[in-house]
Design a protein around this motif. Structure first.
Motif, short mmCIF file in Angstrom:
data_model
loop_
_atom_site.label_atom_id
_atom_site.label_comp_id
_atom_site.label_asym_id
_atom_site.label_seq_id
_atom_site.Cartn_x
_atom_site.Cartn_y
_atom_site.Cartn_z
N GLU A 61 10.54 -2.39 -30.54
CA GLU A 61 11.95 -2.24 -29.58
C GLU A 61 13.05 -2.18 -31.06
O GLU A 61 13.64 -1.41 -30.44
N LYS A 62 13.21 -3.36 -31.67
CA LYS A 62 14.14 -2.97 -32.64
C LYS A 62 14.60 -1.59 -33.45
O LYS A 62 15.65 -1.48 -33.28
N GLU A 65 16.51 0.76 -31.87
CA GLU A 65 18.01 1.31 -31.13
C GLU A 65 18.64 2.00 -32.44
O GLU A 65 19.59 1.81 -32.28
N VAL A 66 18.39 2.05 -33.96
CA VAL A 66 18.51 2.68 -34.56
C VAL A 66 18.04 4.08 -35.24
O VAL A 66 18.62 4.53 -35.72
N TYR A 350 12.28 -0.43 -19.78
CA TYR A 350 13.70 -0.80 -19.83
C TYR A 350 15.01 0.10 -20.38
O TYR A 350 14.62 -0.01 -22.07
N VAL A 352 18.34 0.25 -21.24
CA VAL A 352 20.41 -0.28 -21.46
C VAL A 352 20.56 1.05 -22.39
O VAL A 352 20.35 0.90 -23.66
N TYR A 360 20.81 1.62 -26.60
CA TYR A 360 21.47 -0.30 -26.63
C TYR A 360 20.30 -1.04 -26.75
O TYR A 360 20.34 -2.22 -28.06
N ARG A 361 19.07 -0.73 -25.22
CA ARG A 361 17.58 -1.66 -25.85
C ARG A 361 16.76 -0.94 -25.19
O ARG A 361 17.65 -0.30 -24.15
N PHE A 369 -0.45 -5.14 -22.27
CA PHE A 369 0.32 -7.06 -23.40
C PHE A 369 -0.05 -8.16 -21.50
O PHE A 369 -0.69 -9.17 -21.63
N ALA B 63 15.23 -9.48 -22.81
CA ALA B 63 16.36 -9.36 -22.46
C ALA B 63 16.82 -9.00 -22.93
O ALA B 63 17.06 -8.01 -24.18
N VAL B 64 18.43 -8.70 -23.67
CA VAL B 64 19.59 -8.09 -23.91
C VAL B 64 20.82 -8.74 -24.48
O VAL B 64 21.42 -9.82 -24.20
N ASP B 65 20.79 -8.56 -25.62
CA ASP B 65 21.84 -9.56 -26.37
C ASP B 65 23.55 -8.25 -26.45
O ASP B 65 23.32 -7.32 -27.01
N GLU B 117 7.89 -14.27 -26.32
CA GLU B 117 8.30 -13.06 -26.53
C GLU B 117 9.58 -13.14 -26.96
O GLU B 117 10.21 -12.73 -27.52
N LEU B 121 11.69 -13.29 -30.18
CA LEU B 121 12.61 -12.11 -30.48
C LEU B 121 14.27 -12.70 -30.24
O LEU B 121 14.79 -11.44 -31.20
N PHE B 122 15.10 -13.28 -29.34
CA PHE B 122 15.95 -13.62 -29.02
C PHE B 122 15.69 -14.96 -29.53
O PHE B 122 17.24 -15.37 -29.12
N PRO B 145 14.38 -11.04 -34.66
CA PRO B 145 15.02 -10.09 -34.74
C PRO B 145 15.55 -8.94 -34.14
O PRO B 145 16.39 -8.20 -34.27
N LEU B 146 15.45 -9.19 -32.89
CA LEU B 146 15.87 -9.15 -31.30
C LEU B 146 17.67 -8.32 -31.57
O LEU B 146 18.09 -8.42 -30.72
N ARG B 147 18.09 -10.10 -31.94
CA ARG B 147 19.41 -9.78 -31.83
C ARG B 147 19.77 -9.10 -33.06
O ARG B 147 19.53 -8.68 -33.99
N LYS B 148 21.27 -8.62 -32.48
CA LYS B 148 21.96 -7.50 -32.80
C LYS B 148 22.75 -8.37 -34.21
O LYS B 148 23.12 -7.34 -34.69
N TYR B 150 20.69 -9.82 -36.61
CA TYR B 150 19.98 -9.84 -37.59
C TYR B 150 19.96 -8.08 -38.39
O TYR B 150 19.60 -7.22 -37.67
N ILE B 152 18.63 -4.79 -39.98
CA ILE B 152 17.60 -3.99 -40.25
C ILE B 152 17.20 -3.49 -41.43
O ILE B 152 15.91 -3.10 -41.16
#
Lengths: 403, 157
Positions: A61-62, A65-66, A350, A352, A360-361, A369, B63-65, B117, B121-122, B145-148, B150, B152
């Motif tokens: 998921e991270k 974003e890149v 989901y 964004v 963005y996300r 899960f 969540a979204v940061d 979760e 991650l947030f 890690p999923l915070r902006k 953090y 890469i």
């Protein structure tokens, strides 16, 4: 591990005068990946079962974003590696919903056909390994024989057996090669009889019946509460299928049934999935017979890569190609939640967007899960041997769970 | 306050009738309904939606940061009603400093892992969660890690 070096066990799983704690996994052949179960046992009866996940967490998921939107497709393959095309589809549909793209009918039908082939592929691995766990060795060999055919079909159009990455935002990557339809048709002609073959080996087999009937019960209320989706719910009598209730990619134009069972045990889930294979065969046949003519890609030059030929003669095509490859395409601001019915249940994306070329996300609501969360409830009070049958009947993929 | 353009959606009106202070806003975009809920009211609104409006399924919590904006985090809930074949998205804005929000595990037991979760991650705390531990990462992991903010790439020294 805690600071003192003791293994931390979840919640109330602990040894006592009559109780022992058994650590099953993460390296255990019947957990289908790296799942760790902490079992509190009283003799052979499971008092508590606490699943421990996260061993396969890769931070996908991270990584979304890149990557540009298009690059993200390759990541989705690696999540649920038994159903790569279902994941591709969910991701592409979410991005297309944000973009407001209209996909041409031929590409939509092709997507339906390929995701149904993926469903067959996934269910075959499930049936083979599930039967193997319970001791029916030969079914595994038969299932993997047919799976091999499907993987060859995948390889033929995408060049890859498993990580196909074949769908593009806006359509498909390529036209399928010559002779591909004939190959699928040939496979489809024999496959229904192969399903009968599996059923001959299992459905009336007294050992199979003994190991599966009345095993792995969990009430429908508990399942809904715990987030279980897909064939598990259908085996408990709830007719729920995103292909019917929230049709995507032209599924509403296909004629198929949603199989259900009232049994709500391992055997019921087996019946539902086997019937699903038959229904998938129906869908694939309909898709092949009624494949509409037309383009493979949406008419959206700012999103879809131009044809090679056009690039040689048209300046605009060359400019778009350069822009899409170097920078990607911009997606309007907003957020969407797109659901597809993966072989395991509800797969939701989901997504964004903040208006740039990178998401963005992206959050993946993966069916494994949600399903895995019910393991504890399902295993409580059963025999330890039945735990193997129960978790096999859930059909989870750990890559899908941990992302 | 419920925006006027959402008054045609029965769910939005029902939530407002249930607790007018809970609804902070909302939108209807690309055929999806989003309601912004006050973080302190999320558990009661979820309970109302589950037991009165037949949203029996919690699809996901995430969540979204929005770093560096403040309030920094959006906690997002996707609810699904099998009976009405409807979905609704709830959203709570949570501050960046020491983020906390009510847990909805009392409404759906299935929220347990999803909230773990998000915590993992947030780094958002869920008040009233029975077992709030990391789920994906090792227990001794530093950061979320999923915070902006953090990194890469790079390695720990």
């Amino acid at each position: 591990m805690s600071d003192t070096g003791q293994i931390v066990v979840e919640g109330e799983v602990q040894a006592g005068p009559r109780r022992m704690v058994l650590n099953m996994g993460p390296q255990h052949p019947s957990t289908h990946g790296v799942l760790r179960l902490m079992l509190e046992l009283d003799g052979e009866t499971v008092v508590k079962c606490a699943p421990d996940i996260g061993f396969l967490h890769t931070g996908i998921e991270k990584e979304f974003e890149v990557k540009t939107y298009q690059q993200g497709v390759t990541l989705t393959d690696r999540v649920d590696y038994l159903a790569p095309l279902s994941n591709n589809l969910g991701y592409c549909l979410a991005a297309e919903k944000l973009l407001g793209l209209e996909i041409p009918p031929q590409a939509q039908w092709m997507r339906v056909m390929l995701t149904e082939l993926t469903r067959l592929n996934s269910h075959l691995v499930w049936l083979g390994t599930h039967a193997l766990d319970i001791g029916a060795m030969s079914v595994f060999l038969y299932c993997f024989r047919e799976r091999e055919d499907i993987l060859r079909i995948f390889e033929m159009f995408s060049g890859q057996r498993m990580m196909t990455s074949y769908f593009r935002i806006g359509g498909l990557a390529l036209e399928p090669p010559r002779g591909w339809y004939a190959r699928v048709r040939k496979f489809m002609d024999v496959f229904p009889s192969r399903i009968d073959e599996y059923e001959n080996l299992l459905t009336n087999n007294p050992i199979w019946i003994g190991r599966t009937q009345g095993v792995g019960f969990i009430s429908l209320e508990d399942m809904l509460d715990l987030g279980v989706t897909g064939p598990m719910l259908r085996a408990a009598g709830l007719k729920i299928d995103a292909r019917k209730s929230e049709p995507y990619s032209s599924y509403e134009k296909f004629d198929f049934e949603v199989p259900t069972s009232e049994r709500n045990d391992v055997f019921g889930r087996y019946q539902v999935r086997v019937e699903e294979m038959r229904q998938s065969t129906r869908i694939i046949r309909q898709a092949m017979d009624g494949m509409p003519a037309g383009p493979w890609k949406a008419d959206a030059p700012h999103v879809v890569l131009p044809d090679r030929e056009k690039m040689k003669t048209q300046m605009e095509a060359l400019i778009y190609h350069f822009k899409i490859v170097t920078e990607g395409f911009r997606v309007p601001e907003g957020e969407v939640y797109q659901v597809v019915e993966s072989p395991r249940g509800e797969l939701g994306f989901y997504m964004v967007s903040d208006g740039t070329t990178h998401p963005y996300r992206v959050h993946m609501r993966t069916p494994s899960f949600g399903n895995l969360q019910a393991t504890g409830k399902m295993a409580e009070g059963t025999l330890i041997a039945d735990v193997i049958a129960s978790i096999g009947s859930m059909d989870f993929v750990l890559g899908d769970t941990d992302r | 306050m419920l925006p006027d353009n959402l008054r045609e959606y029965a769910v939005a009106v029902a939530v407002e009738a249930f607790d007018a202070e809970a609804v902070k806003g909302g939108k209807y975009d690309r055929n999806e309904l989003t309601l912004e809920i006050a973080p302190g009211k999320i558990a009661s609104v979820c309970g109302f939606l589950k037991f009165d409006q037949a949203f029996v399924r919690l699809s996901t919590v995430t969540a979204v940061d929005r770093y560096p904006a403040e309030p920094r985090f959006e906690v997002v809930y996707h609810l699904h009603s099998v009976e009405h074949n409807a979905r609704v998205r709830l959203k709570c804005l949570v501050r960046g400093e020491d983020p906390v929000i009510e847990s909805v595990t009392g409404v759906w037991r299935g929220a347990n892992w999803y909230e773990r979760e998000v915590f993992d991650l947030f780094g958002i705390q869920f008040i009233g969660h029975p077992d709030l531990r990391r789920i994906m990462l090792p227990d001794d992991w530093e950061g979320h890690p999923l915070r902006k903010d953090y990194p890469i790439t790079g390695s720990r020294v």
